[in-house]
Scaffold this motif. Structure first.
Motif, PDB file in Angstrom:
ATOM      1  N   SER A  93     -34.267  27.147 -16.941  1.00 53.75           N
ATOM      2  CA  SER A  93     -33.917  27.316 -15.530  1.00 53.75           C
ATOM      3  C   SER A  93     -32.469  26.916 -15.325  1.00 53.75           C
ATOM      4  O   SER A  93     -31.895  26.156 -16.115  1.00 53.75           O
ATOM      5  N   ARG A  94     -31.890  27.426 -14.274  1.00 51.59           N
ATOM      6  CA  ARG A  94     -30.511  27.088 -13.930  1.00 51.59           C
ATOM      7  C   ARG A  94     -30.387  25.588 -13.663  1.00 51.59           C
ATOM      8  O   ARG A  94     -31.260  24.980 -13.032  1.00 51.59           O
ATOM      9  N   LYS A  95     -29.291  24.988 -14.130  1.00 55.10           N
ATOM     10  CA  LYS A  95     -29.111  23.544 -14.033  1.00 55.10           C
ATOM     11  C   LYS A  95     -29.179  23.048 -12.592  1.00 55.10           C
ATOM     12  O   LYS A  95     -29.754  21.986 -12.313  1.00 55.10           O
ATOM     13  N   GLU A  96     -28.620  23.811 -11.654  1.00 58.30           N
ATOM     14  CA  GLU A  96     -28.563  23.330 -10.278  1.00 58.30           C
ATOM     15  C   GLU A  96     -29.945  23.242  -9.627  1.00 58.30           C
ATOM     16  O   GLU A  96     -30.099  22.658  -8.550  1.00 58.30           O
ATOM     17  N   TYR A  97     -30.982  23.839 -10.277  1.00 61.28           N
ATOM     18  CA  TYR A  97     -32.337  23.755  -9.750  1.00 61.28           C
ATOM     19  C   TYR A  97     -33.200  22.767 -10.529  1.00 61.28           C
ATOM     20  O   TYR A  97     -34.414  22.682 -10.313  1.00 61.28           O
ATOM     21  N   ALA A  98     -32.573  22.004 -11.458  1.00 61.65           N
ATOM     22  CA  ALA A  98     -33.333  21.146 -12.367  1.00 61.65           C
ATOM     23  C   ALA A  98     -34.170  20.105 -11.640  1.00 61.65           C
ATOM     24  O   ALA A  98     -35.254  19.756 -12.082  1.00 61.65           O
ATOM     25  N   ARG A  99     -33.692  19.571 -10.531  1.00 63.74           N
ATOM     26  CA  ARG A  99     -34.419  18.510  -9.819  1.00 63.74           C
ATOM     27  C   ARG A  99     -34.921  18.979  -8.450  1.00 63.74           C
ATOM     28  O   ARG A  99     -35.162  18.163  -7.570  1.00 63.74           O
ATOM     29  N   ARG A 100     -35.089  20.275  -8.311  1.00 64.09           N
ATOM     30  CA  ARG A 100     -35.505  20.793  -7.010  1.00 64.09           C
ATOM     31  C   ARG A 100     -36.862  21.495  -7.056  1.00 64.09           C
ATOM     32  O   ARG A 100     -37.246  22.177  -6.121  1.00 64.09           O
ATOM     33  N   GLY A 101     -37.573  21.345  -8.184  1.00 60.97           N
ATOM     34  CA  GLY A 101     -38.952  21.814  -8.237  1.00 60.97           C
ATOM     35  C   GLY A 101     -39.157  23.237  -8.692  1.00 60.97           C
ATOM     36  O   GLY A 101     -40.291  23.715  -8.722  1.00 60.97           O
ATOM     37  N   LEU A 102     -38.097  23.948  -9.070  1.00 62.53           N
ATOM     38  CA  LEU A 102     -38.266  25.348  -9.440  1.00 62.53           C
ATOM     39  C   LEU A 102     -39.039  25.499 -10.744  1.00 62.53           C
ATOM     40  O   LEU A 102     -39.976  26.304 -10.836  1.00 62.53           O
ATOM     41  N   ALA A 103     -38.659  24.740 -11.780  1.00 59.95           N
ATOM     42  CA  ALA A 103     -39.351  24.848 -13.065  1.00 59.95           C
ATOM     43  C   ALA A 103     -40.830  24.484 -12.919  1.00 59.95           C
ATOM     44  O   ALA A 103     -41.700  25.135 -13.505  1.00 59.95           O
TER      45      ALA A 103
END
Length: 356
Positions: A93-103
């Motif tokens: 996943s894109r790094k900017e979404y790493a801590r936002r629940g996308l994965a």
């Protein structure tokens, strides 16, 4: 977070996936070398093996791909029974979404498909220590999901072109010295004596190959089971991605060596061979070493700079060390996400399955 983002079957935009994955890996590993597991030809190969496109899940914002996860169906033998399972791989996943629940959302959608639609018994996943995916799965374990550790696997390597490997991997002086001391930088002298023949695998050998590989069921605690020649053909005969050599004695198939061609991206792009499906159990220790030494010469002639194998434990690897393979300081953990409440998986010493 998911406002404006859709999680859906992968649209097949292979080049966009590769570009996104490369950036994500560069962000995590910085200048380190990594295998290009998102090469379009390799992902297409996995999709052809899986057959059903619903097993490949991606997240999109408009036309932009933000995350990806692949699930590949297979059959396993465990404690006297066969089970329908999934090999889950290539989570990115894109790094900017790493801590936002996308994965997490992508994983939950894949689990829903595996559990509710396809009714699989479990999913296997490889996790590298310290990688974002390991920390992510720890969160699922904390919330009580049925995740079971199965086995720790380390890397075995064999160098065929030391100068090229040293430059691409940016090896330190002591690493080059260690490889030379071990003798892993020189091709072994091939032994052409005896009645063993190493040749290109033919479709006519598929049925015999299924018989050989299915011998691991019952011998290895967790073993892949092949349902027929066509299933095996998809996986071991795919030009430019998966290649196979047959080991024959008096015209009869007695072994096989399958490997994947992976591009490693470091300071330069280099091609490595990853041993994939291997059966040499019917050979003597001397014959095994003879076959592997011939394989090394064959791979060198095909432009490979090195060979990779993992300590999966489904065959004795002593002959690899005698051919100057060496352990590398990197490992992955194999885990299972169990969907079948009647199935209790436990840590295993050996598993016959590919490493992706």
């Amino acid at each position: 977070m998911l406002n404006g983002i859709s999680i859906e079957p992968f649209r097949g935009d292979l080049e966009a996936l590769e570009k996104m994955a490369h950036q994500a890996w560069r962000d995590e590993y910085e200048a380190a070398s990594f295998p290009n597991l998102y090469r379009p030809a390799f992902v297409r190969y996995l999709m052809e093996i899986a057959g059903d496109p619903k097993h490949f899940v991606a997240a999109y914002k408009g036309d932009e791909i933000l995350a990806f996860l692949g699930n590949i169906p297979r059959t396993f033998h465990y404690q006297g029974k066969d089970y329908r399972a999934i090999l889950s791989c290539l989570l990115v996943s894109r790094k900017e979404y790493a801590r936002r629940g996308l994965a997490q959302a992508v994983i939950r959608e894949a689990v829903r498909i595996n559990q509710e639609i396809a009714h699989y018994d479990f999913a296997l996943l490889y996790l590298e220590s310290g990688h974002r995916s390991s920390r992510l799965v720890d969160k699922f374990k904390t919330e009580g999901q049925p995740l079971q550790f199965l086995k720790k696997m380390s890397v075995l390597g064999r160098v065929l072109e030391l100068d090229r490997v040293a430059y691409s991997e940016n090896l330190k002086a002591w690493e080059r010295a260690a490889i030379k001391i071990w003798g892993a930088h020189r091709l072994p002298e091939p032994d052409w004596s005896g009645d063993l023949v190493l040749e290109e695998f033919q479709e006519a050998d598929l049925r015999a190959a299924v018989g050989l590989l299915n011998r691991y069921a019952g011998k290895v605690e967790l073993a892949r089971v092949w349902l027929g020649p066509e299933e095996l053909k998809k996986e071991i005969l795919h030009p430019g991605v998966s290649s196979t050599l047959a080991v024959k004695k008096e015209g009869r198939l007695v072994g096989l060596l399958n490997y994947l061609e992976h591009e490693h991206l470091g300071r330069s792009l280099e091609r490595w061979a990853w041993l994939n499906h291997l059966y040499l159990d019917s050979l003597t220790p001397a014959e095994k070493r003879q076959v592997i030494n011939r394989l090394l010469h064959y791979l060198y002639s095909r432009g490979m700079v090195g060979v990779v194998e993992w300590s999966k434990g489904y065959y004795s690897q002593g002959f690899l060390y005698r051919s100057r393979f060496f352990p590398y300081f990197r490992h992955v953990n194999l885990l299972a996400w169990v969907f079948n409440p009647e199935l209790i998986l436990k840590p295993v010493k050996g598993v016959y399955e590919v490493q992706i």
